[in-house]
Design an enzyme around this catalytic site. Structure first.
Site, PDB file in Angstrom:
ATOM      1  N   ILE A 280      24.223  92.208-136.617  1.00 34.35           N
ATOM      2  CA  ILE A 280      25.670  92.080-136.733  1.00 34.35           C
ATOM      3  C   ILE A 280      26.324  92.374-135.385  1.00 34.35           C
ATOM      4  O   ILE A 280      25.939  93.327-134.696  1.00 34.35           O
ATOM      5  CB  ILE A 280      26.223  93.055-137.800  1.00 34.35           C
ATOM      6  CG1 ILE A 280      25.473  92.878-139.127  1.00 34.35           C
ATOM      7  CG2 ILE A 280      27.715  92.847-137.983  1.00 34.35           C
ATOM      8  CD1 ILE A 280      25.567  91.504-139.746  1.00 34.35           C
TER       9      ILE A 280
ATOM     10  N   ALA B 238      12.994 104.272-142.149  1.00 34.51           N
ATOM     11  CA  ALA B 238      12.695 105.172-143.268  1.00 34.51           C
ATOM     12  C   ALA B 238      13.945 105.430-144.103  1.00 34.51           C
ATOM     13  O   ALA B 238      13.893 105.426-145.341  1.00 34.51           O
ATOM     14  CB  ALA B 238      12.124 106.485-142.744  1.00 34.51           C
TER      15      ALA B 238
ATOM     16  N   TYR C 253      15.163 105.249-138.583  1.00 31.68           N
ATOM     17  CA  TYR C 253      16.164 104.363-139.169  1.00 31.68           C
ATOM     18  C   TYR C 253      15.586 103.558-140.327  1.00 31.68           C
ATOM     19  O   TYR C 253      16.191 103.461-141.407  1.00 31.68           O
ATOM     20  CB  TYR C 253      16.708 103.431-138.087  1.00 31.68           C
ATOM     21  CG  TYR C 253      17.875 102.576-138.518  1.00 31.68           C
ATOM     22  CD1 TYR C 253      19.152 103.124-138.626  1.00 31.68           C
ATOM     23  CD2 TYR C 253      17.715 101.223-138.799  1.00 31.68           C
ATOM     24  CE1 TYR C 253      20.235 102.347-139.014  1.00 31.68           C
ATOM     25  CE2 TYR C 253      18.781 100.441-139.186  1.00 31.68           C
ATOM     26  CZ  TYR C 253      20.041 101.009-139.295  1.00 31.68           C
ATOM     27  OH  TYR C 253      21.105 100.234-139.679  1.00 31.68           O
TER      28      TYR C 253
END
Length: 259
Positions: free
Chosen positions: A198, A167, A165
């Site tokens: 979030i 990368a 993720y």
């Protein structure tokens, strides 16, 4: 700030859930003709029904951003239905978290699989490439446009268990800066938004202690909402952001300085 997008056709990838839904609603409220590209037809249809029932213009197109033929078909359908394209928000993304490698008694005992690495690269990085390359010629035809890419604060600082993720999100920042240079002369601005923690369906499934830890590391003392990110997207595609190009806007409640 009043943002007027009445004449704009705006694509939101991954627009059927989470931040994508909030973004579709925000753009529609500003007058844009919203086109949702997503792999989940039922969810996409529900969002479109909600928007059209409220008097907004909206369209759903089943799209796999990892598949170039699917993306090109979605572009053709969008242009046929809406007359052109003005905005692309590359919001689609997935996670497949795991440590790089687990070691027990001096030997590897597990870790991130090649399949999970490839899946995240395909959606989060190649998908952004596919959609942007396919849409740019139509932005040029309009005399300019806006592209906003979803990155993440983890691209700036790393995160445990997210080699794939991180990368991709760091790669998105790199591509954003390249495209800002290449496309600015065409009247196309390219920026990235880097959300922090979030409150989405994904984070809602996390243990309460983990969520409390996230909030504790966020100086404003709360998780972000999908609407917080949607507002940033909407600003960056507006006329008010016409001189912002190649930027990375963190929407994290100060998380970067709070860690």
């Amino acid at each position: 700030m009043h943002i007027e997008l009445t004449s704009r056709v705006a694509i939101v990838t991954g627009g059927a859930n989470g931040i994508g839904v909030a973004t579709a609603r925000r753009l529609a409220a500003s007058g844009a003709h919203v086109v949702i590209w997503d792999r989940v037809p039922d969810a996409g249809a529900r969002v479109v029904a909600e928007l059209t029932d409220a008097g907004h213009r909206a369209l759903f197109i089943a799209t796999d951003v990892t598949n170039r033929a699917s993306v090109e078909a979605a572009v053709a359908q969008t242009v046929a239905a809406c007359g052109g394209i003005d905005v692309l928000i590359n919001n689609a993304g997935i996670t497949r978290d795991a440590q790089l490698v687990k070691v027990k008694d001096g030997a590897a005992s597990g870790g991130m699989s090649e399949a999970d690495f490839d899946a995240v690269i395909d959606v989060n990085l190649k998908g952004v490439f596919n959609c942007t390359q396919a849409v740019v010629p139509y932005l040029v035809q309009r005399g300019g446009g806006r592209i906003v890419n979803a990155s993440s604060v983890v691209a700036l600082n790393g995160n445990f268990g997210q080699t794939n993720y991180v990368a991709t999100k760091a790669g998105v920042i790199g591509m954003t800066k390249v495209w800002a240079r290449e496309l600015g002369k065409r009247g196309i601005t390219v920026n990235a938004v880097a959300p922090g923690f979030i409150a989405t369906e994904m984070t809602a499934k996390m243990p309460a202690a983990a969520l409390e830890g996230m909030q504790a590391h966020t100086p404003v003392g709360r998780l972000g909402s999908p609407e917080d990110v949607a507002n940033a997207y909407c600003f960056l595609v507006s006329d008010q952001a016409a001189f912002i190009n190649g930027a990375v806007l963190t929407v994290d409640g100060g998380l970067v300085i709070g860690t």
